[in-house]
Design a protein around this motif. Sequence first.
Motif, mmCIF file in Angstrom:
data_model
loop_
_atom_site.group_PDB
_atom_site.id
_atom_site.type_symbol
_atom_site.label_atom_id
_atom_site.label_comp_id
_atom_site.label_asym_id
_atom_site.label_seq_id
_atom_site.Cartn_x
_atom_site.Cartn_y
_atom_site.Cartn_z
ATOM 1 N N SER A 5 0.829 -1.215 0.000
ATOM 2 C CA SER A 5 0.000 0.000 0.000
ATOM 3 C C SER A 5 0.857 1.256 0.000
ATOM 4 C CB SER A 5 -0.924 0.008 1.218
ATOM 5 O OG SER A 5 -1.834 -1.054 1.150
ATOM 6 N N ASP B 199 5.545 10.397 -11.072
ATOM 7 C CA ASP B 199 5.107 11.109 -12.272
ATOM 8 C C ASP B 199 5.462 12.593 -12.238
ATOM 9 O OD1 ASP B 199 4.075 8.873 -13.514
ATOM 10 O OD2 ASP B 199 2.086 9.130 -12.652
ATOM 11 N N PHE C 66 2.385 1.700 -3.429
ATOM 12 C CA PHE C 66 1.382 2.192 -4.373
ATOM 13 C C PHE C 66 1.197 3.696 -4.212
ATOM 14 C CE2 PHE C 66 -3.024 3.276 -5.395
ATOM 15 C CZ PHE C 66 -3.091 2.844 -6.706
ATOM 16 N N ALA C 67 1.053 4.132 -2.955
ATOM 17 C CA ALA C 67 0.857 5.563 -2.693
ATOM 18 C C ALA C 67 2.080 6.366 -3.134
ATOM 19 C CB ALA C 67 0.586 5.793 -1.211
ATOM 20 N N TYR C 68 3.255 5.863 -2.855
ATOM 21 C CA TYR C 68 4.494 6.543 -3.245
ATOM 22 C C TYR C 68 4.588 6.662 -4.763
ATOM 23 C CZ TYR C 68 9.439 7.732 -3.381
ATOM 24 O OH TYR C 68 10.632 8.372 -3.598
ATOM 25 N N GLU C 69 4.263 5.580 -5.446
ATOM 26 C CA GLU C 69 4.321 5.584 -6.914
ATOM 27 C C GLU C 69 3.377 6.637 -7.490
ATOM 28 O OE1 GLU C 69 4.268 2.314 -10.490
ATOM 29 O OE2 GLU C 69 2.904 1.992 -8.808
ATOM 30 N N LYS C 70 2.164 6.689 -6.972
ATOM 31 C CA LYS C 70 1.182 7.657 -7.476
ATOM 32 C C LYS C 70 1.573 9.099 -7.152
ATOM 33 C CE LYS C 70 -1.392 4.679 -9.366
ATOM 34 N NZ LYS C 70 -1.265 4.505 -10.793
ATOM 35 N N ALA C 71 2.205 9.299 -6.009
ATOM 36 C CA ALA C 71 2.535 10.664 -5.573
ATOM 37 C C ALA C 71 3.826 11.202 -6.182
ATOM 38 C CB ALA C 71 2.635 10.706 -4.058
#
Length: 88
Positions: A17, A28, A20-25
């Motif tokens: 989790s 990009d 996932f949050a790190y990747e989205k934040a």
Amino acid sequence: MNQNLIEAMTSIERAKSLLFAYEKAFLDLNVEPESREQADMAVSTFYAIQEAVDRAANHLDLLDGDCRVVDAIYAVNDVRRRTLKTED
């Protein structure tokens, strides 16, 4: 099921989790050209960590399956033992 195995599986899910949050934040974000190499290393490190977590999760899933087989064997042996005692 073994409490330690449950704790390990829960920790892996928390790590997934967080990843996932790190990747989205953060993955990009627009990066200045002079920081590109450092940003690419950070992305590579992130995916290496994610791969390690996924491997650990896979191993825990296999261990969970092994534990279930062992539990089933113990249950069968327990039933046999009880059956033999009642037949005597």
